[in-house]
Motif scaffolding. Structure first.
Motif, short mmCIF file in Angstrom:
data_model
loop_
_atom_site.label_atom_id
_atom_site.label_comp_id
_atom_site.label_asym_id
_atom_site.label_seq_id
_atom_site.Cartn_x
_atom_site.Cartn_y
_atom_site.Cartn_z
N THR B 113 27.85 34.60 -30.99
CA THR B 113 29.24 34.16 -31.20
C THR B 113 29.58 33.11 -30.14
O THR B 113 28.88 32.99 -29.13
N GLY B 114 30.69 32.41 -30.36
CA GLY B 114 31.19 31.48 -29.36
C GLY B 114 31.66 32.23 -28.12
O GLY B 114 31.52 31.75 -27.00
N TYR B 115 32.21 33.41 -28.34
CA TYR B 115 32.63 34.25 -27.22
C TYR B 115 31.46 34.48 -26.28
O TYR B 115 31.56 34.33 -25.06
N GLN B 116 30.30 34.80 -26.86
CA GLN B 116 29.13 35.07 -26.03
C GLN B 116 28.58 33.80 -25.38
O GLN B 116 28.03 33.85 -24.28
N VAL B 210 32.91 21.26 -21.74
CA VAL B 210 34.08 21.17 -22.63
C VAL B 210 33.85 22.10 -23.82
O VAL B 210 32.82 22.01 -24.49
N ASP B 211 34.80 23.01 -24.03
CA ASP B 211 34.76 23.89 -25.19
C ASP B 211 35.44 23.15 -26.35
O ASP B 211 36.63 22.85 -26.28
N GLU B 212 34.67 22.85 -27.38
CA GLU B 212 35.19 22.10 -28.53
C GLU B 212 35.36 23.00 -29.76
O GLU B 212 35.26 22.54 -30.90
N ALA B 213 35.66 24.28 -29.53
CA ALA B 213 35.81 25.23 -30.64
C ALA B 213 36.77 24.70 -31.72
O ALA B 213 36.49 24.81 -32.91
N HIS B 214 37.90 24.11 -31.28
CA HIS B 214 38.91 23.68 -32.25
C HIS B 214 38.93 22.17 -32.46
O HIS B 214 39.88 21.62 -33.01
N GLY B 215 37.86 21.49 -32.00
CA GLY B 215 37.81 20.04 -32.16
C GLY B 215 36.62 19.59 -32.99
O GLY B 215 36.60 18.47 -33.52
N GLY B 241 30.54 25.43 -28.40
CA GLY B 241 31.19 25.41 -29.71
C GLY B 241 30.96 26.70 -30.46
O GLY B 241 30.31 27.62 -29.97
N THR B 242 31.55 26.75 -31.63
CA THR B 242 31.47 27.95 -32.46
C THR B 242 31.18 27.57 -33.90
O THR B 242 31.51 26.47 -34.33
N PHE B 243 30.55 28.50 -34.63
CA PHE B 243 30.38 28.32 -36.08
C PHE B 243 31.56 28.95 -36.83
O PHE B 243 31.61 28.90 -38.05
N SER B 244 32.47 29.60 -36.09
CA SER B 244 33.49 30.41 -36.78
C SER B 244 34.74 29.63 -37.17
O SER B 244 35.70 30.21 -37.67
N LYS B 245 34.73 28.32 -36.97
CA LYS B 245 35.90 27.54 -37.36
C LYS B 245 35.46 26.44 -38.34
O LYS B 245 35.23 26.76 -39.50
N SER B 246 35.28 25.20 -37.89
CA SER B 246 34.92 24.15 -38.85
C SER B 246 33.61 24.41 -39.59
O SER B 246 33.46 24.00 -40.74
#
Ligand SMILES: Cc1ncc(COP(=O)(O)O)c(C=O)c1O
Lengths: 82, 401
Positions: B113-116, B210-215, B241-246
């Motif tokens: 996860t992005g959290y991890q 830079v955390d780009e989770a929402h970008g 980054g995360t796979f859980s958004k875009s």
């Protein structure tokens, strides 16, 4: 001027006094959590003010160990003279 | 003998008091059926989703779904193992290749996860005697990673370039430093002044993440994120980054050009001591990331939707956390906990799902209804959302300007 616990303690009380909503008497043994009941945002402002006063950094990870104003004064003295 | 649960009594009481006012429970919602990235059946009602971070609407993309089904058939339901043991399949390699291609970096590391990913990076990159300097409004995963490691943690005021500069200036020049920034801050939907912040970090010799989770997906010419739009790619050492958004599934990652980056696979505990993502998940992620690279029309439509919702709600008298639509998150300010819950509940009954947020997740004790737009929202849906906000405000007794 050298900063010691004795000069730092009154300065801290001065910085904390505006946050002392319950108007309790501040002493070296006053506890941040149980006596002053400061929320995390207020703590952040207070830490920033203390940092600016002495031109130091008070790392966040140190804070949980500092329960009382006296302990905070000791920690500041240690960093300032470190 | 003390019951260990007693310490939660204030939270239990607060929730009971809120539900006693007759509102739907905002933290106990079930999506009974999901029809598309923007529509679901919730509490038996057809509902427009505008609080899911499904920015690019990839969850129902036919190519993405086909790739997932194929991997499920070929590789089975799960890996039953850590990435460093039996849990690296062909698909994990492929999704890391897709990330390297998308970000133009030489390394990519996929977490469960992005959290991890944040937990691992923060806890591992800065050790005792080194410093992590983070924005006060950082995501919980960044704070938790800091708490897990041994570095000294220094906070600066949200998005304040001056405060960052001042704090970095007070640290020992020779000590290792990691400055942690986010492209988009998800509570208010505001973006960071990355050009200035990254320049200050570099001036003080710090490494930058830079955390780009929402970008990811819709900022910058290649959709890499706010840091790409700000033109600071060369000075950013890590992107999280995360796979859980875009991307539309689940998983997290770090990409970097650092020549020693691969050592993190051996020393990062949240990477080593957990099972890897299922083969179907990494297959959907890889397909989605490849498509996102070229999703120019979707990007444009997402921005149109965000601007339309922002200006539409503002025109109706709602208070929005940002002056303009800075991202795909439009955060509507509510006067307090009860009003926020009443409004949220009224929206649910009108068939609109938004995200409710409250302290301590929000900064400065704010109560928010956060909308996140999707590239698949039709213009008419955005109009309906605005209309229903107005109706809900009336039902909930929220004063509008
Ligand atoms: C800024 C930020 N970083 C990291 C995460 C964690 O992402 P994930 O859902 O993959 O754990 C989130 C999402 O909750 C986020 O908003």
């Amino acid at each position: 001027m050298a900063h010691t616990r004795d000069t730092i303690l009154p300065k801290l009380m001065e910085l904390i006094e505006p946050l002392n909503r319950k108007a309790i008497t501040l002493t070296a043994d006053t506890s941040f959590a149980s006596d002053l009941e400061l929320d995390s945002l207020t703590v952040m402002d207070l830490v920033a003010n203390i940092e600016d006063e002495y031109d130091i950094i008070l790392p966040m990870n140190l804070l949980p160990e500092l329960e009382t104003i006296g302990q905070l004064a000791d920690a500041v003295a240690k960093i300032v003279n470190g | 003998m003390g019951d260990l649960f007693d310490k939660f009594d204030p939270i239990i009481a607060e929730k009971a008091a809120l539900l006693a006012t007759g509102v739907n429970d905002p933290f106990n919602l079930v999506m009974e059926k999901v029809h598309s990235p923007t529509e679901a059946t919730v509490n038996g009602r057809e509902t427009i989703l505008v609080g899911t971070y499904n920015y690019m609407g990839m969850t129902f993309d036919p190519d993405v779904i086909a790739a997932g089904k194929e991997a499920l058939d070929q590789y089975g339901a799960g890996t039953t193992g850590s990435r460093v043991l039996n849990g690296t399949y062909q698909g994990h390699r492929e999704v890391e290749e897709a990330l390297k291609d998308f970000y133009g970096t030489s390394h990519a590391m996929v977490f469960s996860t992005g959290y991890q990913a944040n937990l691992g990076l923060m806890a591992t990159m800065a050790a005792r005697g080194e410093y992590i300097i983070l924005d006060a409004d950082s995501h919980a995963s960044i704070y938790d990673g800091c708490a897990m490691g041994n570095a000294d943690i220094v906070r600066f005021r949200h998005n304040s370039v001056e405060d960052l500069d001042k704090r970095l200036g007070r640290l020992p020049a020779e000590a290792g430093k990691l400055v942690v920034l986010e492209g988009v801050y998800s509570m208010l939907g505001d973006i960071a002044p990355l050009k200035e912040m990254v320049a200050v970090a570099k001036k003080h010799g710090a490494m930058v993440v830079v955390d780009e989770a929402h970008g990811m997906g819709f900022f910058g010419p290649n959709g890499r994120g706010v840091y790409e739009a700000a033109g600071v790619e060369a000075d950013v050492d890590f992107v999280v980054g995360t796979f859980s958004k875009s991307v539309g599934t689940v998983g997290g990652f770090v990409v970097s050009n650092h020549p020693k980056f691969e050592v993190l696979r051996l020393v990062c505990r949240p990477y080593v001591f957990t099972a890897s993502l299922p083969p179907s998940v990494v297959a959907t992620a890889a397909t989605s990331i490849r498509k996102l690279k070229h999703a120019h029309n979707k990007r444009q439509h997402l921005w149109e939707n965000s601007r339309k919702l922002h200006s539409g709600l503002k025109a109706k008298g709602f208070k929005i956390a940002t002056e303009t639509a800075e991202s795909a998150i439009i955060a509507v300010l509510m006067p307090g906990q009860e009003a926020c819950a009443r409004m949220w509940s009224a929206l649910i009954e009108l068939g609109v799902y938004v995200n409710m947020a409250r302290p301590p997740a929000t900064p400065a004790g704010m109560f928010l209804l956060r909308c996140s737009l999707c590239a698949e929202h039709r213009v008419e849906q955005v109009d309906i959302i605005i209309d229903r906000f107005v109706q809900a405000a009336e039902i909930a007794g929220i004063p509008l300007d």
